[in-house]
Motif scaffolding. Sequence first.
Motif, PDB file in Angstrom:
ATOM      1  N   TRP A   1      13.589   2.375   8.365  1.00  0.00           N
ATOM      2  CA  TRP A   1      14.778   1.566   8.639  1.00  0.00           C
ATOM      3  C   TRP A   1      14.422   0.129   8.963  1.00  0.00           C
ATOM      4  O   TRP A   1      13.274  -0.202   9.263  1.00  0.00           O
ATOM      5  CB  TRP A   1      15.591   2.206   9.771  1.00  0.00           C
ATOM      6  N   ALA A   2      15.429  -0.717   8.939  1.00  0.00           N
ATOM      7  CA  ALA A   2      15.216  -2.139   9.190  1.00  0.00           C
ATOM      8  C   ALA A   2      14.938  -2.381  10.663  1.00  0.00           C
ATOM      9  O   ALA A   2      15.594  -1.803  11.530  1.00  0.00           O
ATOM     10  CB  ALA A   2      16.447  -2.933   8.759  1.00  0.00           C
ATOM     11  N   PRO A   3      13.974  -3.234  10.973  1.00  0.00           N
ATOM     12  CA  PRO A   3      13.806  -3.664  12.361  1.00  0.00           C
ATOM     13  C   PRO A   3      14.924  -4.626  12.757  1.00  0.00           C
ATOM     14  O   PRO A   3      15.592  -5.210  11.901  1.00  0.00           O
ATOM     15  CB  PRO A   3      12.447  -4.364  12.351  1.00  0.00           C
ATOM     16  N   LEU A   4      15.127  -4.760  14.051  1.00  0.00           N
ATOM     17  CA  LEU A   4      16.134  -5.675  14.594  1.00  0.00           C
ATOM     18  C   LEU A   4      15.425  -6.742  15.410  1.00  0.00           C
ATOM     19  O   LEU A   4      14.579  -6.433  16.249  1.00  0.00           O
ATOM     20  CB  LEU A   4      17.115  -4.905  15.481  1.00  0.00           C
ATOM     21  N   VAL A   5      15.757  -8.002  15.162  1.00  0.00           N
ATOM     22  CA  VAL A   5      15.183  -9.115  15.918  1.00  0.00           C
ATOM     23  C   VAL A   5      16.265  -9.732  16.776  1.00  0.00           C
ATOM     24  O   VAL A   5      17.340 -10.091  16.293  1.00  0.00           O
ATOM     25  CB  VAL A   5      14.603 -10.188  14.978  1.00  0.00           C
TER      26      VAL A   5
ATOM     27  N   GLY B   1       0.780  -1.227   0.000  1.00  0.00           N
ATOM     28  CA  GLY B   1       0.000   0.000   0.000  1.00  0.00           C
ATOM     29  C   GLY B   1       0.814   1.281   0.000  1.00  0.00           C
ATOM     30  O   GLY B   1       0.317   2.326  -0.410  1.00  0.00           O
ATOM     31  N   ARG B   2       2.053   1.221   0.490  1.00  0.00           N
ATOM     32  CA  ARG B   2       2.935   2.387   0.540  1.00  0.00           C
ATOM     33  C   ARG B   2       4.350   1.955   0.153  1.00  0.00           C
ATOM     34  O   ARG B   2       4.645   0.763   0.030  1.00  0.00           O
ATOM     35  CB  ARG B   2       2.953   3.001   1.941  1.00  0.00           C
ATOM     36  N   TRP B   3       5.229   2.933  -0.020  1.00  0.00           N
ATOM     37  CA  TRP B   3       6.620   2.608  -0.317  1.00  0.00           C
ATOM     38  C   TRP B   3       7.203   1.685   0.747  1.00  0.00           C
ATOM     39  O   TRP B   3       6.998   1.888   1.947  1.00  0.00           O
ATOM     40  CB  TRP B   3       7.464   3.872  -0.343  1.00  0.00           C
ATOM     41  N   VAL B   4       7.963   0.703   0.297  1.00  0.00           N
ATOM     42  CA  VAL B   4       8.707  -0.169   1.210  1.00  0.00           C
ATOM     43  C   VAL B   4      10.180   0.231   1.094  1.00  0.00           C
ATOM     44  O   VAL B   4      10.933  -0.328   0.298  1.00  0.00           O
ATOM     45  CB  VAL B   4       8.497  -1.662   0.889  1.00  0.00           C
ATOM     46  N   LYS B   5      10.578   1.210   1.888  1.00  0.00           N
ATOM     47  CA  LYS B   5      11.969   1.670   1.897  1.00  0.00           C
ATOM     48  C   LYS B   5      12.760   0.959   2.986  1.00  0.00           C
ATOM     49  O   LYS B   5      13.986   1.019   3.019  1.00  0.00           O
ATOM     50  CB  LYS B   5      12.008   3.181   2.121  1.00  0.00           C
ATOM     51  N   SER B   6      12.052   0.302   3.873  1.00  0.00           N
ATOM     52  CA  SER B   6      12.678  -0.415   4.982  1.00  0.00           C
ATOM     53  C   SER B   6      13.336  -1.701   4.490  1.00  0.00           C
ATOM     54  O   SER B   6      12.746  -2.459   3.710  1.00  0.00           O
ATOM     55  CB  SER B   6      11.604  -0.746   6.027  1.00  0.00           C
TER      56      SER B   6
ATOM     57  N   TYR C   1      10.034  -9.306   8.556  1.00  0.00           N
ATOM     58  CA  TYR C   1       9.563  -8.070   9.182  1.00  0.00           C
ATOM     59  C   TYR C   1      10.043  -6.881   8.360  1.00  0.00           C
ATOM     60  O   TYR C   1      11.199  -6.833   7.938  1.00  0.00           O
ATOM     61  CB  TYR C   1      10.104  -7.953  10.608  1.00  0.00           C
ATOM     62  N   PHE C   2       9.171  -5.909   8.145  1.00  0.00           N
ATOM     63  CA  PHE C   2       9.554  -4.714   7.384  1.00  0.00           C
ATOM     64  C   PHE C   2       8.587  -3.587   7.706  1.00  0.00           C
ATOM     65  O   PHE C   2       7.504  -3.804   8.259  1.00  0.00           O
ATOM     66  CB  PHE C   2       9.565  -5.001   5.878  1.00  0.00           C
ATOM     67  N   GLY C   3       8.980  -2.379   7.341  1.00  0.00           N
ATOM     68  CA  GLY C   3       8.137  -1.219   7.590  1.00  0.00           C
ATOM     69  C   GLY C   3       7.724  -0.536   6.299  1.00  0.00           C
ATOM     70  O   GLY C   3       8.327  -0.735   5.238  1.00  0.00           O
ATOM     71  N   THR C   4       6.683   0.297   6.389  1.00  0.00           N
ATOM     72  CA  THR C   4       6.189   1.048   5.240  1.00  0.00           C
ATOM     73  C   THR C   4       6.082   2.529   5.601  1.00  0.00           C
ATOM     74  O   THR C   4       6.078   2.905   6.773  1.00  0.00           O
ATOM     75  CB  THR C   4       4.818   0.514   4.783  1.00  0.00           C
ATOM     76  N   THR C   5       5.977   3.364   4.573  1.00  0.00           N
ATOM     77  CA  THR C   5       6.027   4.800   4.788  1.00  0.00           C
ATOM     78  C   THR C   5       4.727   5.381   5.343  1.00  0.00           C
ATOM     79  O   THR C   5       4.626   6.597   5.510  1.00  0.00           O
ATOM     80  CB  THR C   5       6.392   5.525   3.483  1.00  0.00           C
TER      81      THR C   5
ATOM     82  N   LEU D   1      11.392  -7.693  18.846  1.00  0.00           N
ATOM     83  CA  LEU D   1      11.579  -6.896  17.642  1.00  0.00           C
ATOM     84  C   LEU D   1      11.763  -5.436  18.066  1.00  0.00           C
ATOM     85  O   LEU D   1      10.903  -4.864  18.731  1.00  0.00           O
ATOM     86  CB  LEU D   1      10.350  -7.039  16.749  1.00  0.00           C
ATOM     87  N   TYR D   2      12.906  -4.852  17.680  1.00  0.00           N
ATOM     88  CA  TYR D   2      13.199  -3.467  18.037  1.00  0.00           C
ATOM     89  C   TYR D   2      13.124  -2.595  16.789  1.00  0.00           C
ATOM     90  O   TYR D   2      13.609  -2.975  15.721  1.00  0.00           O
ATOM     91  CB  TYR D   2      14.598  -3.338  18.645  1.00  0.00           C
ATOM     92  N   ILE D   3      12.538  -1.412  16.932  1.00  0.00           N
ATOM     93  CA  ILE D   3      12.446  -0.488  15.823  1.00  0.00           C
ATOM     94  C   ILE D   3      12.433   0.935  16.358  1.00  0.00           C
ATOM     95  O   ILE D   3      11.812   1.213  17.390  1.00  0.00           O
ATOM     96  CB  ILE D   3      11.173  -0.756  14.966  1.00  0.00           C
ATOM     97  N   GLY D   4      13.145   1.826  15.674  1.00  0.00           N
ATOM     98  CA  GLY D   4      13.090   3.247  16.001  1.00  0.00           C
ATOM     99  C   GLY D   4      12.306   3.978  14.939  1.00  0.00           C
ATOM    100  O   GLY D   4      12.317   3.593  13.759  1.00  0.00           O
ATOM    101  N   THR D   5      11.608   5.056  15.315  1.00  0.00           N
ATOM    102  CA  THR D   5      10.741   5.756  14.378  1.00  0.00           C
ATOM    103  C   THR D   5      11.075   7.240  14.333  1.00  0.00           C
ATOM    104  O   THR D   5      11.776   7.771  15.194  1.00  0.00           O
ATOM    105  CB  THR D   5       9.261   5.566  14.763  1.00  0.00           C
ATOM    106  N   ASN D   6      10.544   7.898  13.301  1.00  0.00           N
ATOM    107  CA  ASN D   6      10.897   9.292  13.083  1.00  0.00           C
ATOM    108  C   ASN D   6      10.233  10.244  14.065  1.00  0.00           C
ATOM    109  O   ASN D   6      10.553  11.433  14.084  1.00  0.00           O
ATOM    110  CB  ASN D   6      10.550   9.701  11.641  1.00  0.00           C
ATOM    111  N   ASP D   7       9.328   9.743  14.905  1.00  0.00           N
ATOM    112  CA  ASP D   7       8.769  10.593  15.956  1.00  0.00           C
ATOM    113  C   ASP D   7       9.563  10.480  17.256  1.00  0.00           C
ATOM    114  O   ASP D   7       9.141  10.984  18.298  1.00  0.00           O
ATOM    115  CB  ASP D   7       7.291  10.264  16.198  1.00  0.00           C
TER     116      ASP D   7
END
Length: 377
Positions: A314-318, A269-274, A284-288, A323-329
């Motif tokens: 960015w890529a998540p870490l397992v 549904g959105r860009w997959v830059k992760s 595991y992956f993230g979307t915009t 599962l660890y992930i940092g976000t732009n907020d």
Amino acid sequence: MGQLTPWWVLVLVPLGLFNAIEVIGYFAYLPVVVKPYVLGPARAADGDRKGREEGQRRGALLWQLDTGGAVKESSPVVVDGTVYVGTWNHLLWAVDAVSGEERWRCRIGGVVAASPTVVNGTVYIGSWDKNLWAVNAVSGQERWRFPTAGLVRSTPVVADGMVLFGSNDGYFRAVDAATGEGRWQVGVGKGVRSSPAMLGNSVYVGSNDGFLWALDTVSGQVRWRLKTLSGLWSSPVAAEATVYVGSADRHLWAVDAATGQVRWKLPAGRWVKSTPAVADGIVYFGTTDGYLWAVDAVSGETRWRRRVGVWVRWAPLVANGTLYIGTNDGRIWALDMLSGDEQWTAQTGSPIFSTPAVAEGVLYFGLQNGRLLAVRA
């Protein structure tokens, strides 16, 4: 008298579309960069913080280091008790993993947006000065540098005595790990910001024009290439004879590593830059649009997804079931890898634009405001 060219054209056009978008994004978050640093208390999902020692609580801050420049894209790497990371003020850092004290810093010729690779006492890292650098991991002294004609944002891999990496000049290269002498190079389109993945004697890399390439690691010979519908900002990950990669065409692709045949592609549904992470049969992956996804590695069926921010780049870490992930907020999340349920989360006060690292029960990650953090994992 002719009309003067606007300053922003002079700055952004030479970078190209992909890099210009990143620079615009960097300045878009400038108010957050200069915001005073704050680490909000980690919020435990199970409410069991009472009775714990403060320093043992998951998400508790252990130390912080001010690097003086944004830690953006470059993800920390922990090797033999040392944390290595690059910063936007043209520095490669080596930091004691336990105390957070600086061991050394090496001035690189430009922005360091690639992540370091540490092998056999040498740190290999790319820079916006268009060079791949090799630095002594103990002393921080330069060993050699290899010039290209474009920004080097690709994180290198090391195999069989060679360093393999891409450049925005459109070439993917292999250089001698000890001397920095070129072994081979292959033109792979309009530039490479994607980092390579290894599987057997093949290396896989994505290009800005949407091609996924499989190359022989010894000769550079093209084994196959696959055209997606848009640029590959995501880096491929190879696991169980399959290559997984996200595309700006809004799909996650699963491709046969040997033949390049598509096994499945998931519309996200959105860009997959992760860059995806693969563990225990799950990708595991993230979307915009801010969602983190977990999908079956064989079938591509969605296991779960949850919103964790405005967008996930960015890529998540397992690690150890988490599962660890940092976000732009500015939030760091720890989620159960099977369910996606929150284990804990903490607010840092500044965007997180890279993948964290974990070692010995400690989570390391950088912030847009220039801080490198160590928290209890």
